[in-house]
Motif scaffolding. Structure first.
Motif, short mmCIF file in Angstrom:
data_model
loop_
_atom_site.label_atom_id
_atom_site.label_comp_id
_atom_site.label_asym_id
_atom_site.label_seq_id
_atom_site.Cartn_x
_atom_site.Cartn_y
_atom_site.Cartn_z
N ASP A 144 63.47 60.23 16.33
CA ASP A 144 63.53 59.93 17.77
C ASP A 144 64.92 59.37 18.07
N LEU A 145 65.87 60.27 18.34
CA LEU A 145 67.27 59.86 18.49
C LEU A 145 67.46 58.93 19.69
N ARG A 147 65.33 56.88 21.10
CA ARG A 147 64.79 55.55 20.83
C ARG A 147 65.68 54.80 19.85
N ALA A 148 66.23 55.52 18.87
CA ALA A 148 67.12 54.88 17.90
C ALA A 148 68.38 54.34 18.59
N VAL A 149 68.94 55.14 19.49
CA VAL A 149 70.13 54.70 20.23
C VAL A 149 69.81 53.46 21.07
N GLY A 150 68.65 53.47 21.70
CA GLY A 150 68.24 52.31 22.49
C GLY A 150 68.08 51.05 21.64
N VAL A 151 67.49 51.21 20.45
CA VAL A 151 67.33 50.07 19.55
C VAL A 151 68.68 49.54 19.11
N GLY A 226 60.12 58.29 13.30
CA GLY A 226 59.37 58.90 14.38
C GLY A 226 58.09 58.16 14.72
N SER A 227 57.97 56.91 14.27
CA SER A 227 56.80 56.10 14.57
C SER A 227 57.03 55.27 15.83
#
Length: 255
Positions: A144-145, A147-151, A226-227
């Protein structure tokens, strides 16, 4: 009678110039440039070969789910908690912030320029680590790119917020480095930097999951696999941003 000239605040061009100056300062600081870029990368390389062959979740390897999130968080934490505060403490100690306060340029421009340079440096460090993992060890990008960028963005805000607290309480550049190192290792130890939070006593492991280091590692790990990212992780990072902004705003002095 001459017409008074209205003083104007510097615009975007001045900020870009200041960012260039800040970048030169960072490049000249060899330790501050090399450590956050190379130390996490070296740690990754020591375990990447075996981790890349161990599948742990959703078809993802330990390199992707555990090692890379830890490396990314280390890069951001070293720059945000150790490097950036030392520069700000130096500027305050040398009177640069005080001098800027009596010019059309706001001392806040120093904060903005240093934050921009720090973000760019962190992006370079994470990009290098990711490219090595992708090209040399066959790792895959986050499932989940977005979501990863947001984190990562939220983790940066949290770490830089913690760094502003360090800069606010440190009277000298050396003390800023010392306080930043202590904060980095405490947050890192509670966040699983030395073997995972599972090896800690349960109360400490629980605390570490709410603090910015552990929350960032766990949230980025979930995004990579992807969780669903745990709400506790996001709340921990968001709370750090808010609390750090308030505390730094109260304690920070320009001189």
């Amino acid at each position: 009678m001459s017409t008074p000239v209205e003083a104007r605040r510097p615009g975007l061009r001045s900020l870009i110039t200041l960012v260039g100056c800040e970048a030169k300062m960072v490049v000249r600081d060899t330790a501050g440039l090399v450590v956050p870029l190379c130390l996490p990368l070296m740690i990754m390389l020591t375990s990447a070969a075996s981790a890349s062959r161990t599948v742990v979740a959703n078809g993802r390897t330990a390199l992707e789910v555990y090692v890379l999130p830890l490396v990314f968080t280390m890069v951001v934490a070293i720059i945000g908690i150790i490097n950036m505060p030392s520069f700000l403490a130096y500027y305050r100690r040398s009177g640069i912030l005080r001098r800027l306060g009596v010019t059309p340029a706001s001392p806040a421009m120093i904060l903005a320029a240093q934050a921009i340079v720090s973000v760019l440096q962190a992006l370079v460090g994470m990009t290098v680590a990711l490219l090595v993992a992708l090209l040399a060890f066959g790792a895959d990008p986050p499932a989940d790119l977005g979501r990863a960028v947001g984190v990562v963005a939220l983790a940066m805000a949290a770490m830089y917020g913690a760094g502003l607290i360090v800069a606010a309480v440190a009277p000298t550049p050396n003390s800023a480095v010392a306080i930043g190192l202590v904060a980095f290792f405490v947050l890192g130890a509670l966040g699983g930097m030395f073997g995972g939070r599972d090896s800690l006593p349960e109360p400490l492991a629980e605390i570490g999951g709410w603090l910015p280091f552990g929350a960032a590692v766990e949230a980025l790990s979930s995004a990579w696999a992807g969780s669903t990212v745990a709400a506790a992780n996001l709340i921990g990072l968001g709370a750090t941003v808010v609390v750090a902004a308030v505390v730094a705003g109260v304690l920070f002095r320009w001189e």
